[in-house]
Motif scaffolding. Sequence first.
Motif, PDB file in Angstrom:
ATOM      1  N   TRP A 309       1.574  -0.682   0.172  1.00  0.00           N
ATOM      2  CA  TRP A 309      -0.083   0.036   0.278  1.00  0.00           C
ATOM      3  C   TRP A 309       1.028   1.093  -0.166  1.00  0.00           C
ATOM      4  CZ3 TRP A 309      -3.884  -1.466   4.207  1.00  0.00           C
ATOM      5  CH2 TRP A 309      -5.032  -1.903   3.871  1.00  0.00           C
ATOM      6  N   LEU A 310       0.180   2.411  -0.538  1.00  0.00           N
ATOM      7  CA  LEU A 310       1.197   3.204  -0.626  1.00  0.00           C
ATOM      8  C   LEU A 310       0.025   4.620  -0.425  1.00  0.00           C
ATOM      9  CD1 LEU A 310       3.347   5.383  -1.570  1.00  0.00           C
ATOM     10  CD2 LEU A 310       2.585   5.065  -3.989  1.00  0.00           C
ATOM     11  N   ASP A 311       0.762   5.906   0.953  1.00  0.00           N
ATOM     12  CA  ASP A 311       0.285   6.470   1.176  1.00  0.00           C
ATOM     13  C   ASP A 311       0.876   7.991   0.187  1.00  0.00           C
ATOM     14  OD1 ASP A 311      -0.660   9.314   1.725  1.00  0.00           O
ATOM     15  OD2 ASP A 311      -0.871   8.442   3.567  1.00  0.00           O
ATOM     16  N   LEU A 312       0.853   8.562  -0.495  1.00  0.00           N
ATOM     17  CA  LEU A 312       1.314   9.351  -1.644  1.00  0.00           C
ATOM     18  C   LEU A 312       2.045  10.881  -1.128  1.00  0.00           C
ATOM     19  CD1 LEU A 312       3.141   8.672  -4.785  1.00  0.00           C
ATOM     20  CD2 LEU A 312       1.135  10.176  -5.213  1.00  0.00           C
ATOM     21  N   GLY A 317       0.497  13.236   8.257  1.00  0.00           N
ATOM     22  CA  GLY A 317       0.741  10.992   9.230  1.00  0.00           C
ATOM     23  C   GLY A 317      -0.630  10.244   9.397  1.00  0.00           C
ATOM     24  N   GLY A 318      -1.954  11.681   9.545  1.00  0.00           N
ATOM     25  CA  GLY A 318      -2.850  11.111  10.599  1.00  0.00           C
ATOM     26  C   GLY A 318      -3.623   9.262   9.890  1.00  0.00           C
ATOM     27  N   LYS A 319      -4.079  10.004   8.236  1.00  0.00           N
ATOM     28  CA  LYS A 319      -3.806   8.428   7.141  1.00  0.00           C
ATOM     29  C   LYS A 319      -3.245   7.058   7.590  1.00  0.00           C
ATOM     30  CE  LYS A 319      -7.383  11.856   5.167  1.00  0.00           C
ATOM     31  NZ  LYS A 319      -6.776  13.160   5.990  1.00  0.00           N
ATOM     32  N   ALA A 320      -2.657   8.109   7.320  1.00  0.00           N
ATOM     33  CA  ALA A 320      -0.712   6.835   6.921  1.00  0.00           C
ATOM     34  C   ALA A 320      -1.140   5.301   8.360  1.00  0.00           C
ATOM     35  CB  ALA A 320       0.210   7.304   6.485  1.00  0.00           C
ATOM     36  N   ALA A 321      -1.044   7.011   9.081  1.00  0.00           N
ATOM     37  CA  ALA A 321      -0.764   5.908  10.767  1.00  0.00           C
ATOM     38  C   ALA A 321      -2.355   5.143  10.719  1.00  0.00           C
ATOM     39  CB  ALA A 321      -0.672   6.327  12.290  1.00  0.00           C
ATOM     40  N   LEU A 322      -3.375   5.521  10.423  1.00  0.00           N
ATOM     41  CA  LEU A 322      -4.711   4.067  10.425  1.00  0.00           C
ATOM     42  C   LEU A 322      -4.752   3.485   9.328  1.00  0.00           C
ATOM     43  CD1 LEU A 322      -7.564   4.144  11.977  1.00  0.00           C
ATOM     44  CD2 LEU A 322      -8.158   4.995   9.825  1.00  0.00           C
ATOM     45  N   GLU A 381      -0.939  -1.930  -5.001  1.00  0.00           N
ATOM     46  CA  GLU A 381      -2.131  -2.635  -5.096  1.00  0.00           C
ATOM     47  C   GLU A 381      -2.954  -1.426  -4.582  1.00  0.00           C
ATOM     48  OE1 GLU A 381      -5.028  -5.439  -4.470  1.00  0.00           O
ATOM     49  OE2 GLU A 381      -3.323  -5.750  -5.268  1.00  0.00           O
ATOM     50  N   ARG A 382      -2.684  -0.054  -3.269  1.00  0.00           N
ATOM     51  CA  ARG A 382      -3.495   0.468  -3.105  1.00  0.00           C
ATOM     52  C   ARG A 382      -3.200   1.757  -2.708  1.00  0.00           C
ATOM     53  NH1 ARG A 382      -8.720  -2.029  -0.599  1.00  0.00           N
ATOM     54  NH2 ARG A 382      -8.483  -4.407  -0.395  1.00  0.00           N
ATOM     55  N   VAL A 383      -3.060   3.126  -3.140  1.00  0.00           N
ATOM     56  CA  VAL A 383      -2.451   3.821  -3.069  1.00  0.00           C
ATOM     57  C   VAL A 383      -3.719   5.403  -3.064  1.00  0.00           C
ATOM     58  CG1 VAL A 383      -1.519   6.037  -4.689  1.00  0.00           C
ATOM     59  CG2 VAL A 383      -0.990   3.468  -5.071  1.00  0.00           C
ATOM     60  N   LEU A 384      -3.669   5.531  -1.263  1.00  0.00           N
ATOM     61  CA  LEU A 384      -4.302   7.417  -0.810  1.00  0.00           C
ATOM     62  C   LEU A 384      -3.552   8.171  -1.547  1.00  0.00           C
ATOM     63  CD1 LEU A 384      -6.243   8.641   1.000  1.00  0.00           C
ATOM     64  CD2 LEU A 384      -4.205   8.381   2.322  1.00  0.00           C
ATOM     65  N   VAL A 385      -4.106   9.616  -1.951  1.00  0.00           N
ATOM     66  CA  VAL A 385      -3.816  10.841  -2.987  1.00  0.00           C
ATOM     67  C   VAL A 385      -4.430  11.229  -2.209  1.00  0.00           C
ATOM     68  CG1 VAL A 385      -3.318  12.296  -4.587  1.00  0.00           C
ATOM     69  CG2 VAL A 385      -3.211   9.612  -4.814  1.00  0.00           C
ATOM     70  N   ASP A 386      -4.078  11.597  -0.740  1.00  0.00           N
ATOM     71  CA  ASP A 386      -4.643  12.589  -0.067  1.00  0.00           C
ATOM     72  C   ASP A 386      -4.523  13.672  -0.373  1.00  0.00           C
ATOM     73  OD1 ASP A 386      -5.802  14.335   1.700  1.00  0.00           O
ATOM     74  OD2 ASP A 386      -5.005  13.691   3.173  1.00  0.00           O
ATOM     75  N   ALA A 387      -4.329  15.054  -1.267  1.00  0.00           N
ATOM     76  CA  ALA A 387      -3.788  15.496  -2.143  1.00  0.00           C
ATOM     77  C   ALA A 387      -4.489  17.255  -1.710  1.00  0.00           C
ATOM     78  CB  ALA A 387      -4.227  15.838  -2.940  1.00  0.00           C
ATOM     79  N   PRO A 388      -3.089  17.198  -1.351  1.00  0.00           N
ATOM     80  CA  PRO A 388      -2.754  19.405  -0.836  1.00  0.00           C
ATOM     81  C   PRO A 388      -4.104  20.186  -1.480  1.00  0.00           C
ATOM     82  CG  PRO A 388      -0.941  19.156  -2.491  1.00  0.00           C
ATOM     83  CD  PRO A 388      -1.789  17.382  -2.102  1.00  0.00           C
TER      84      PRO A 388
END
Length: 511
Positions: A309-312, A317-322, A381-388
């Motif tokens: 998984w990737l947090d881009l 880091g809050g969502k990455a930690a979850l 497999e899963r990527v989060l783009v929590d965009a600025p």
Amino acid sequence: MRGHRMNSDHPGGYRDDRGRQRPESRRAGAKNRTATRPADRRRGGDPARKVAWEVSRAVADGAYANLELPRALRSADLHGRDAAFATELTYGAIRMRGLYDAIIEFAAGRPVGQIDPPVLDSLRIGAHQILGMRVPPHAAASETVALAREVNGTGASGFVNAVLRRVTERTREEWIREVTAGRSTDEALAVEHSHPTWIVRALRGALRADGISDDADLDVALVSLLEADNAAPAVSLVARPGLATVQELVDAGAEPSKLSPVGAVLPSGDPAEIAAVRQTRAAVQDEGSQLVALALAAAPRRAEGPQDWLDLCAGPGGKAALLAALSTEQPDTTVFVNEISEHRTELVRRTLRAAIDAGIEVMIGTGDGRDLGAEEPDTYERVLVDAPCTGLGALRRRPEARWRRSPGDVTDLTAIQAELLRSALDATVDGGVVAYVTCSPHVAETTAVVHEVVHGRQDVVVEDARPLFRDAAGEQLQQLGDHPTVQLWPHVHGTDAMFFALLRKSASPES
């Protein structure tokens, strides 16, 4: 304020026949004398009001209220009711400054741009006590004048006294009618609810895009949204699965969230006093942010076996930690966390400390997420783009944000958002998913970015994300919009206005 000349009909006093300026309260036959007579004057403001003024000054210099206020409260040794008063005063004066500035201009007889900024902050603090808090007007004016005497000087305190006396002459509703008269609907809403007009128009457009087409319903929804932006939000907590439990937070004084299965709400108190929060096993996190991470983790898989998984763009880091905590529920999963800034990468490391100490597979790196798709194609497999983004969805939590953004920011940010989403799709394996998330409902930052990126690609499908959003009881959330994407709202769901789109990558025809 020294050097300010005011006519006799202005609230700063008048000049006698020798040209000397005399305070309003000393006019022959003056009525409604205030408690600022020499015998009654305080030499300085009380600590809570001074904290509010100091934080307002720091915010004017670029600080963030949510970071600056706790430091100021600790420095002033304020606790309990005093700390709560300072908090409401700080956030309220910053949040509602659009309305208060319009009233101050009228009461002072001059544009706020002609008032020294430190004095203007004192006036906003006074106006909020008079018009937005349960402080008797007499006491609000008196205490604010004492504050102004200490922080702005004796000359300025007379000006503050005169303006605030004028403010006390009308109710909030009367002032709103006065300062909105003759304006267009959106301009009047902008003043009354203290939002820049361009943001009011952007929110109207977002609500319309969400499926509200009737003008009357749209007006009602818009007012509800603006009011929600101005309401102090509850403190939301997240119990990171495998590291903490909701029950542990409840035992520490919180209440279980009805919205998030891993969330809790703290009705009062300092979250830093909770052991799980101090140890990063739990954290302060909006329930909307929890729901988008839960949705990505719950998206159906298309293949078995180990997955990455990737947090881009992860900071802080809050969502990455979850996500890291949730990854333990799926065997052989490694979470990669990327952040462009070295400083924010360090924040991510701190946020993920408990997950790393617990042995969860997490890899943290620094780099530009826009380059990662080319550097590591077909990998995750899963990527989060929590965009600025502009952050227009979190105005209730970040009171200064509405005054710092401009329409030009949207153009700059959407270009970055599109680049990040393209990079994320390139970095995703066939059959994998990308979650595109913004804390903004602005159409230009949400569906427009998704449509721009997906248009012309044959290897991406926008899937219906709504079934992935489930409350603490396991029921699907309602009123998520008429599209496969999801839009949360403060006035509907009680969360920040988070946007979520789920993009599934499939093998391209050329493959």
